[in-house]
Design a protein around this motif. Structure first.
Motif, PDB file in Angstrom:
ATOM      1  N   PHE A   1       0.840  -1.209   0.000  1.00 52.53           N
ATOM      2  CA  PHE A   1       0.000   0.000   0.000  1.00 52.53           C
ATOM      3  C   PHE A   1       0.875   1.259   0.000  1.00 52.53           C
ATOM      4  O   PHE A   1       0.652   2.202  -0.765  1.00 52.53           O
ATOM      5  CB  PHE A   1      -0.914  -0.018   1.237  1.00 52.53           C
ATOM      6  N   ILE A   2       1.877   1.256   0.866  1.00 56.65           N
ATOM      7  CA  ILE A   2       2.742   2.446   0.956  1.00 56.65           C
ATOM      8  C   ILE A   2       3.479   2.654  -0.375  1.00 56.65           C
ATOM      9  O   ILE A   2       3.597   3.782  -0.869  1.00 56.65           O
ATOM     10  CB  ILE A   2       3.735   2.312   2.143  1.00 56.65           C
ATOM     11  N   ALA A   3       3.945   1.544  -0.965  1.00 52.18           N
ATOM     12  CA  ALA A   3       4.715   1.652  -2.218  1.00 52.18           C
ATOM     13  C   ALA A   3       3.847   2.141  -3.376  1.00 52.18           C
ATOM     14  O   ALA A   3       4.242   3.040  -4.126  1.00 52.18           O
ATOM     15  CB  ALA A   3       5.329   0.292  -2.564  1.00 52.18           C
ATOM     16  N   THR A   4       2.676   1.555  -3.508  1.00 49.29           N
ATOM     17  CA  THR A   4       1.901   1.818  -4.725  1.00 49.29           C
ATOM     18  C   THR A   4       0.909   2.973  -4.570  1.00 49.29           C
ATOM     19  O   THR A   4       0.669   3.708  -5.526  1.00 49.29           O
ATOM     20  CB  THR A   4       1.129   0.554  -5.161  1.00 49.29           C
TER      21      THR A   4
ATOM     22  N   GLU B   1      -5.525  15.220  -4.239  1.00 50.93           N
ATOM     23  CA  GLU B   1      -6.834  14.709  -3.779  1.00 50.93           C
ATOM     24  C   GLU B   1      -6.775  13.198  -3.540  1.00 50.93           C
ATOM     25  O   GLU B   1      -7.303  12.683  -2.566  1.00 50.93           O
ATOM     26  CB  GLU B   1      -7.913  15.042  -4.812  1.00 50.93           C
ATOM     27  N   ARG B   2      -6.108  12.509  -4.448  1.00 51.37           N
ATOM     28  CA  ARG B   2      -5.997  11.054  -4.319  1.00 51.37           C
ATOM     29  C   ARG B   2      -5.186  10.694  -3.068  1.00 51.37           C
ATOM     30  O   ARG B   2      -5.574   9.818  -2.294  1.00 51.37           O
ATOM     31  CB  ARG B   2      -5.318  10.510  -5.586  1.00 51.37           C
ATOM     32  N   LEU B   3      -4.082  11.412  -2.878  1.00 49.89           N
ATOM     33  CA  LEU B   3      -3.275  11.168  -1.679  1.00 49.89           C
ATOM     34  C   LEU B   3      -4.080  11.461  -0.425  1.00 49.89           C
ATOM     35  O   LEU B   3      -3.996  10.728   0.561  1.00 49.89           O
ATOM     36  CB  LEU B   3      -2.023  12.051  -1.692  1.00 49.89           C
ATOM     37  N   GLY B   4      -4.885  12.519  -0.482  1.00 47.32           N
ATOM     38  CA  GLY B   4      -5.706  12.902   0.670  1.00 47.32           C
ATOM     39  C   GLY B   4      -6.623  11.757   1.098  1.00 47.32           C
ATOM     40  O   GLY B   4      -6.775  11.488   2.297  1.00 47.32           O
TER      41      GLY B   4
ATOM     42  N   PHE C   1      -7.375   7.229   5.194  1.00 47.74           N
ATOM     43  CA  PHE C   1      -7.403   5.806   5.552  1.00 47.74           C
ATOM     44  C   PHE C   1      -6.294   5.480   6.556  1.00 47.74           C
ATOM     45  O   PHE C   1      -6.517   4.790   7.551  1.00 47.74           O
ATOM     46  CB  PHE C   1      -7.255   4.951   4.285  1.00 47.74           C
ATOM     47  N   VAL C   2      -5.100   6.009   6.293  1.00 50.03           N
ATOM     48  CA  VAL C   2      -3.962   5.729   7.193  1.00 50.03           C
ATOM     49  C   VAL C   2      -4.248   6.334   8.568  1.00 50.03           C
ATOM     50  O   VAL C   2      -4.026   5.702   9.607  1.00 50.03           O
ATOM     51  CB  VAL C   2      -2.640   6.290   6.615  1.00 50.03           C
TER      52      VAL C   2
ATOM     53  N   PRO D   1      -5.684  18.730   7.798  1.00 48.58           N
ATOM     54  CA  PRO D   1      -6.882  17.884   7.877  1.00 48.58           C
ATOM     55  C   PRO D   1      -6.616  16.517   8.522  1.00 48.58           C
ATOM     56  O   PRO D   1      -7.558  15.798   8.847  1.00 48.58           O
ATOM     57  CB  PRO D   1      -7.282  17.695   6.398  1.00 48.58           C
ATOM     58  N   TRP D   2      -5.338  16.156   8.685  1.00 50.31           N
ATOM     59  CA  TRP D   2      -5.000  14.841   9.268  1.00 50.31           C
ATOM     60  C   TRP D   2      -4.046  15.031  10.443  1.00 50.31           C
ATOM     61  O   TRP D   2      -2.857  14.658  10.367  1.00 50.31           O
ATOM     62  CB  TRP D   2      -4.364  13.947   8.199  1.00 50.31           C
ATOM     63  N   PRO D   3      -4.525  15.589  11.555  1.00 52.52           N
ATOM     64  CA  PRO D   3      -3.623  15.841  12.696  1.00 52.52           C
ATOM     65  C   PRO D   3      -2.976  14.562  13.218  1.00 52.52           C
ATOM     66  O   PRO D   3      -1.863  14.591  13.752  1.00 52.52           O
ATOM     67  CB  PRO D   3      -4.547  16.477  13.749  1.00 52.52           C
ATOM     68  N   GLY D   4      -3.653  13.436  13.034  1.00 49.90           N
ATOM     69  CA  GLY D   4      -3.088  12.156  13.491  1.00 49.90           C
ATOM     70  C   GLY D   4      -1.809  11.816  12.724  1.00 49.90           C
ATOM     71  O   GLY D   4      -0.905  11.170  13.263  1.00 49.90           O
ATOM     72  N   LEU D   5      -1.745  12.242  11.478  1.00 52.31           N
ATOM     73  CA  LEU D   5      -0.541  11.967  10.684  1.00 52.31           C
ATOM     74  C   LEU D   5       0.607  12.849  11.162  1.00 52.31           C
ATOM     75  O   LEU D   5       1.753  12.397  11.254  1.00 52.31           O
ATOM     76  CB  LEU D   5      -0.788  12.204   9.195  1.00 52.31           C
ATOM     77  N   GLU D   6       0.288  14.109  11.463  1.00 48.75           N
ATOM     78  CA  GLU D   6       1.335  15.019  11.955  1.00 48.75           C
ATOM     79  C   GLU D   6       1.934  14.477  13.252  1.00 48.75           C
ATOM     80  O   GLU D   6       3.151  14.464  13.418  1.00 48.75           O
ATOM     81  CB  GLU D   6       0.767  16.424  12.213  1.00 48.75           C
ATOM     82  N   SER D   7       1.047  14.000  14.158  1.00 47.46           N
ATOM     83  CA  SER D   7       1.612  13.516  15.427  1.00 47.46           C
ATOM     84  C   SER D   7       2.384  12.209  15.207  1.00 47.46           C
ATOM     85  O   SER D   7       3.391  11.954  15.875  1.00 47.46           O
ATOM     86  CB  SER D   7       0.551  13.379  16.523  1.00 47.46           C
TER      87      SER D   7
END
Ligand code: GSH
Length: 201
Positions: A100-103, A127-130, A135-136, A174-180
């Motif tokens: 998933f991370i690679a593709t 937008e696609r990455l968003g 999901f992550v 929009p994804w504070p969980g990713l920042e942390s």
């Protein structure tokens, strides 16, 4: 082992992993623009794929493809906890994340590095990455690491590609969980050492 890397590129996932596993290794920097290594070799002759990461093993064989190198490295230290044991469902879960991370993420960033592409293409890629980021972030809810209690090679790879959002000045609010999460991984001593060795801090 020799890791052929470019600072901040996807090869950083292998670099982090080598340090986390305390494996002995040499680092050889590759200038992707010129195709030359820091030792003056033509990288495209050494590795006809021409891209990093590439791992030269002690007996002269080469391995390429991030997902494969990462798993090769963890399998050199069977007692380590950077991956579940081979053959278990958890190991396939890890492989699922690596794919998933690679593709979806790594290659999802690709258009954003190309300044010649029209703005609309960049917008579509963002937008696609968003969607994938959402999901992550959901998966990480209530978890310290991607697969749960243990930091794994999937985290080394995810951190590496999420870091590109900062380089590209993408708004991650929009994804504070990713920042942390980025902050959490970035605070690991071996990750800090990797960033320093690659000249990124
Ligand atoms: N399929 C490869 C792709 C690796 C890749 O995209 N490497 C980039 C750096 S992040 C690169 O070296 N690009 C230069 C090129 O493709 O010539 C993998 O998964 O390891």
């Amino acid at each position: 082992m020799k890791l052929f890397y470019t600072p901040g590129a996807c090869s950083m996932a292998c670099h982090i992993t080598l340090r986390e596993l305390a494996l002995p290794f040499d680092l050889i920097k590759v200038d992707l623009a010129t195709g030359r290594t820091e030792t003056g070799d033509d990288f495209r002759i050494l590795n006809p794929k021409g891209y990093v990461p590439a791992l030269e093993l002690d007996h002269g064989e080469w391995l390429t493809e991030n997902q494969v190198i990462l798993q090769y490295l963890v399998d050199q230290v069977p007692a380590g906890d950077l991956a579940p044991p081979q053959g278990t469902l958890e190991r396939y879960r890890l492989m699922e994340w690596l794919a998933f991370i690679a593709t979806e993420l790594h290659k999802g960033f690709a258009p954003l590095w190309n300044r010649d592409l029209p703005k609309e293409v960049h917008q579509m890629a963002r937008e696609r990455l968003g969607k994938r980021f959402g999901f992550v972030e959901k998966t990480l809810l209530g978890h310290e690491w991607l697969l749960g209690p243990n930091f794994t090679i999937a985290d080394a790879y995810l951190f590496t590609v999420l870091n590109w959002a900062h380089v590209l000045k993408m708004d991650l609010s929009p994804w504070p969980g990713l920042e942390s999460y980025i902050h959490r991984v970035g605070n690991r001593p071996h990750v800090k050492a990797t960033l320093t060795a690659e000249g990124l801090v």
